[in-house]
Structures are given as C-alpha cells and as structure tokens.
Design a protein around this motif. Sequence first.
Motif, PDB file in Angstrom:
ATOM      1  N   ALA A  51     103.625  33.777  40.645  1.00  0.00           N
ATOM      2  CA  ALA A  51     104.762  33.099  40.090  1.00  0.00           C
ATOM      3  C   ALA A  51     106.128  33.641  40.977  1.00  0.00           C
ATOM      4  N   GLY A  52     106.163  34.970  41.351  1.00  0.00           N
ATOM      5  CA  GLY A  52     107.061  35.296  42.026  1.00  0.00           C
ATOM      6  C   GLY A  52     107.514  34.847  43.246  1.00  0.00           C
ATOM      7  N   GLY A  53     106.752  33.996  43.724  1.00  0.00           N
ATOM      8  CA  GLY A  53     106.884  33.348  45.068  1.00  0.00           C
ATOM      9  C   GLY A  53     106.408  33.911  46.254  1.00  0.00           C
ATOM     10  N   ARG A  54     106.965  33.584  47.525  1.00  0.00           N
ATOM     11  CA  ARG A  54     106.314  33.949  48.658  1.00  0.00           C
ATOM     12  C   ARG A  54     106.625  35.594  48.787  1.00  0.00           C
ATOM     13  N   ALA A  55     105.792  36.301  49.585  1.00  0.00           N
ATOM     14  CA  ALA A  55     105.851  37.657  50.008  1.00  0.00           C
ATOM     15  C   ALA A  55     107.106  37.727  51.121  1.00  0.00           C
ATOM     16  N   GLY A  56     107.726  38.661  50.818  1.00  0.00           N
ATOM     17  CA  GLY A  56     108.817  38.859  51.694  1.00  0.00           C
ATOM     18  C   GLY A  56     109.304  40.190  52.149  1.00  0.00           C
ATOM     19  N   GLY A  57     110.272  40.814  52.565  1.00  0.00           N
ATOM     20  CA  GLY A  57     110.448  41.909  52.904  1.00  0.00           C
ATOM     21  C   GLY A  57     111.099  42.814  51.804  1.00  0.00           C
ATOM     22  N   PRO A  58     110.930  44.088  51.864  1.00  0.00           N
ATOM     23  CA  PRO A  58     111.122  44.817  50.617  1.00  0.00           C
ATOM     24  C   PRO A  58     112.759  44.714  50.101  1.00  0.00           C
ATOM     25  N   PRO A  59     112.760  44.527  48.714  1.00  0.00           N
ATOM     26  CA  PRO A  59     113.773  44.194  48.169  1.00  0.00           C
ATOM     27  C   PRO A  59     114.966  45.242  47.978  1.00  0.00           C
ATOM     28  N   PRO A  74     109.502  40.010  39.324  1.00  0.00           N
ATOM     29  CA  PRO A  74     108.130  40.206  39.081  1.00  0.00           C
ATOM     30  C   PRO A  74     107.356  41.420  39.284  1.00  0.00           C
ATOM     31  N   GLN A  75     107.899  42.070  40.346  1.00  0.00           N
ATOM     32  CA  GLN A  75     107.322  43.292  40.678  1.00  0.00           C
ATOM     33  C   GLN A  75     107.687  44.499  39.681  1.00  0.00           C
ATOM     34  N   ALA A  76     108.780  44.469  39.121  1.00  0.00           N
ATOM     35  CA  ALA A  76     109.231  45.145  38.136  1.00  0.00           C
ATOM     36  C   ALA A  76     108.376  44.869  36.880  1.00  0.00           C
TER      37      ALA A  76
END
Length: 173
Positions: A51-59, A74-76
């Motif tokens: 549900a967090g969406g596509r993978a991307g670079g580190p936030p 979503p990672q948190a």
Amino acid sequence: MIDTSPSLALVLLVGFLVGAGVYLLLERSLTRVIIGISMISNGVNVMFLIAGGRAGGPPLVGSTAPEEMSDPLPQAMVLTAIVITLGLTAFLLSLAYRAWQLNGHDEVQDDLEDRRIARLAESNEVPARSTDDAGTTLAEEAALARDETFVVPGRGTRGRRGPGMGLDDEELR
C-alpha cells in the motif's frame, strides 16, 4: 507513466499468509497459535508495504530528489508492527512454555465453567432466560447455584450471602 499497481505475487502472498495464519490461530495448540499470529502479522506488514506505493530512493533529505523518494510512513508503521509482534510473540512463547511445564502439552483446555453453564442451559432445570420478576439470567442462576455473590450492572449486588462482598463475618476473621 509510472506503473503503480502492486505485484500479483505480493498480493497472493498476503492472502496466503493471512489465510494460513487465521487457520492456525483457530487451533487449540498454543504453538500453532503463535505461528498463526506471526504469519498474520507478516502478511499485514507486506500489505502495508504494498500500500505504500512504488519503491524509490531512501527517504533522506539531500540524498534523493523528493519526487523519487519512497514513502517513509509505511516503513515506520511496519517497523513498529514488527516490534509489537516481537513482544507479543515473546509473551505467547512464555505462556506456551509455562503450559508445557504444568501440563506436559500446550493445548488449550475447555473452560470448566463454560461447560457447566452450557450443561445448565441444555437441561430443563434452568431456562436460558429465567422468568422470575428480577430478570435473572443463566449466568446469574449458575452463580446463585454455587452460592456466590455477583454484581449485576444497574441492580447492585445479589447473592445468597447478603449484601456485602459475598463474605460472612466469620469468613473475614
């Protein structure tokens, strides 16, 4: 255009983990219950990541352009869920270990009082809903049969030992 639809394999994985976890959660063995809870939590964690969406670079600000960053929420949430699941699993493992020490197995037994009330309900001695003017229920009838005092919400304390905490003066000494 960027494809934002989730992978079918991950959706099937979530369905399998949650389905198998629910099946194991309904078993009587505490070991299977623990495995079931772990499977459900892992399935929900994967669902959060989908549900967090596509993978991307580190936030991290400065390392990636803002439009290319992955969503950190979503990672948190998954990290928090992992910690909570670890604590719950440790607690359930301690319960299973104690049950193994006491009984030699980890199967959850039927509650004796539940079986007794079910037998009372099946017999003709006490109807499921009593017809007395006070509106006594089956659980209250069973408590009265055991000579216990109980509190009925909105009606105060009832029982055969008087209006106190259910103890006679002799029992308090």
